[in-house]
Write an enzyme that holds these catalytic residues in place. Structure first.
Site, PDB file in Angstrom:
ATOM      1  N   GLU A 117      11.169  36.335   8.377  1.00 41.03           N
ATOM      2  CA  GLU A 117      10.980  35.452   7.225  1.00 41.03           C
ATOM      3  C   GLU A 117      12.334  34.897   6.756  1.00 41.03           C
ATOM      4  O   GLU A 117      13.317  35.621   6.695  1.00 41.03           O
ATOM      5  CB  GLU A 117      10.317  36.243   6.087  1.00 41.03           C
ATOM      6  CG  GLU A 117      10.160  35.479   4.790  1.00 41.03           C
ATOM      7  CD  GLU A 117       9.704  36.377   3.644  1.00 41.03           C
ATOM      8  OE1 GLU A 117       9.249  35.820   2.628  1.00 41.03           O
ATOM      9  OE2 GLU A 117       9.803  37.612   3.765  1.00 41.03           O
ATOM     10  N   LYS A 181       3.345  29.586   3.265  1.00 38.71           N
ATOM     11  CA  LYS A 181       2.830  30.822   2.667  1.00 38.71           C
ATOM     12  C   LYS A 181       1.877  30.496   1.519  1.00 38.71           C
ATOM     13  O   LYS A 181       2.200  29.732   0.615  1.00 38.71           O
ATOM     14  CB  LYS A 181       3.997  31.675   2.168  1.00 38.71           C
ATOM     15  CG  LYS A 181       3.583  33.030   1.623  1.00 38.71           C
ATOM     16  CD  LYS A 181       4.811  33.828   1.204  1.00 38.71           C
ATOM     17  CE  LYS A 181       4.431  35.203   0.675  1.00 38.71           C
ATOM     18  NZ  LYS A 181       5.633  35.959   0.238  1.00 38.71           N
ATOM     19  N   CYS A 231       5.554  37.875   4.855  1.00 38.26           N
ATOM     20  CA  CYS A 231       5.852  38.962   3.925  1.00 38.26           C
ATOM     21  C   CYS A 231       4.591  39.751   3.572  1.00 38.26           C
ATOM     22  O   CYS A 231       3.870  40.204   4.451  1.00 38.26           O
ATOM     23  CB  CYS A 231       6.535  38.408   2.677  1.00 38.26           C
ATOM     24  SG  CYS A 231       7.284  39.679   1.627  1.00 38.26           S
TER      25      CYS A 231
END
Length: 365
Positions: A117, A181, A231
């Site tokens: 990430e 995301k 994440c």
């Protein structure tokens, strides 16, 4: 360590495993404390039968082989400390670290390389020089590269905003797919109710206020259909299931767990990914900035892992998922049935308690 017990997650989701734990605690309470319960023997027999069925199912699932098409993946763990990650003085060092580790993986001949990430210490596509440097490096690899980066989104009313994104580059150096995301971290990537409480905007002034993605995008390659989680998105069963429901047969999770330090959190975060693999019967590939990186197959078996806070290059053959699990098909139906059952028990107890209360009340008068 309990793979036989948790294979039922492909039917019930993680809540089925929680049910086993809660049922055992209830049984122990009846056996050790509530000794007047008339259901002790029946409950013990039922739980023993249930446990036997679960273990039998688990052993059968684990005995099955991986029959999906294999491809080779290398995950890169840069081990970039938080104080260097966004410091312009260390920008070249960070980029060179990922280049060096990637070149180390190339003799293995991976079909795809995965960086963590926000691996790039710049805004991909906005910083033209560093973007071109990354694309030129990618073209020399002649393989797919999946990495995390902050992207600039200029479509928001009132100014530009940022997304925490995963970018897939083709062997030719073209952008093949971009996933933004969707489930952002409150107070880390955005501030809830910031329009109602204007002064809290300063909490994210340094990094920008991220906007969430809107699409469960499946990245398509010749060897796999990839669902990418960024994440802590991996901890949400429903979100992960949506990617597989839309066709993903491999899950890739990229993360930066440096925030956790040397605590149990990186290990817990990795362990959660095991359940997502079992629930949907798809493998999980994990690339973490400071660890834990590794590979999990469709049965939850961990084939390779890295240590935390070290540089690492891991390469492994991964077999894509080939079948859709009951959980993927129907979701948390088991949890809903448990809720319905609990409601029925409550209603039944209330109904049975009324005659007793009315009798007690009449005697008092």
């Amino acid at each position: 360590k309990s793979l036989y017990l948790i294979q039922i997650a492909d039917i019930t989701g993680v809540y089925g495993v929680s049910f086993l734990v809660a049922a055992l605690n209830g049984l122990l309470f009846d056996l050790l404390v509530n000794r007047e319960s008339k259901w002790r023997t029946t409950a013990s027999v039922l739980y023993a039968v249930l446990l036997a069925v679960v273990l039998f199912y688990g052993s059968g699932r684990l005995a099955e082989g991986e029959d999906g098409r294999e491809f080779k993946v290398s995950v890169i763990q840069g081990n970039i400390s938080q104080d260097k990650k966004w410091d312009a003085r260390f920008q070249k060092e960070v980029i060179d670290t990922y280049k060096r580790l990637t070149l180390k993986a190339m003799p293995e001949g991976p079909d795809m390389i995965v960086w963590p990430e926000t691996a790039l210490p710049f805004i991909f596509g906005y910083n033209e020089d560093l973007t071109e440097e990354t694309l030129s490096f990618q073209k020399g690899l002649e393989t797919y590269l999946l990495f995390g980066s902050i992207l600039l989104n200029s479509t928001e009313p009132g100014g530009s905003s940022f997304t925490n994104s995963a970018v897939l580059l083709s062997p030719q150096g073209d952008v093949a797919s971009v996933y933004d995301k969707m489930h952002l971290v409150p107070y880390g990537e955005y501030v809830p109710f910031r329009n109602l409480i204007p002064f809290v905007r300063r909490l994210t002034a340094g990094i920008g206020d991220f906007i969430p993605g809107e699409e469960y995008l499946v990245m398509k390659t010749p060897f796999a259909k990839i669902g990418n989680l960024i994440c802590y998105e991996i901890i949400f069963p429903g979100l992960v299931r949506s990617f597989v429901e839309k066709g993903a047969n491999v899950l890739v999770t990229i993360t930066n767990d440096a925030w956790f330090g040397r605590t149990s959190a990186p290990y817990q975060h990795f362990a959660i990914a095991v359940f997502r693999a079992i629930e949907n019967r798809v493998p999980v590939i994990r690339s973490a900035n400071t660890g834990i990186s590794g590979f999990i197959d469709t049965r939850g078996r961990i084939s390779k892992t890295s240590d935390i806070f070290v540089e690492a290059v891991l390469t492994e053959k991964v077999a894509v998922g080939t079948s859709r699990s009951i959980y993927t098909e129907y979701g948390d139906i088991f949890a809903y049935l448990c809720i319905a059952g609990a409601m029925l028990i409550i209603i039944r107890n209330i109904a049975y308690s009324r005659p007793f209360l009315e009798t007690s009340s009449s005697k008092n008068f």
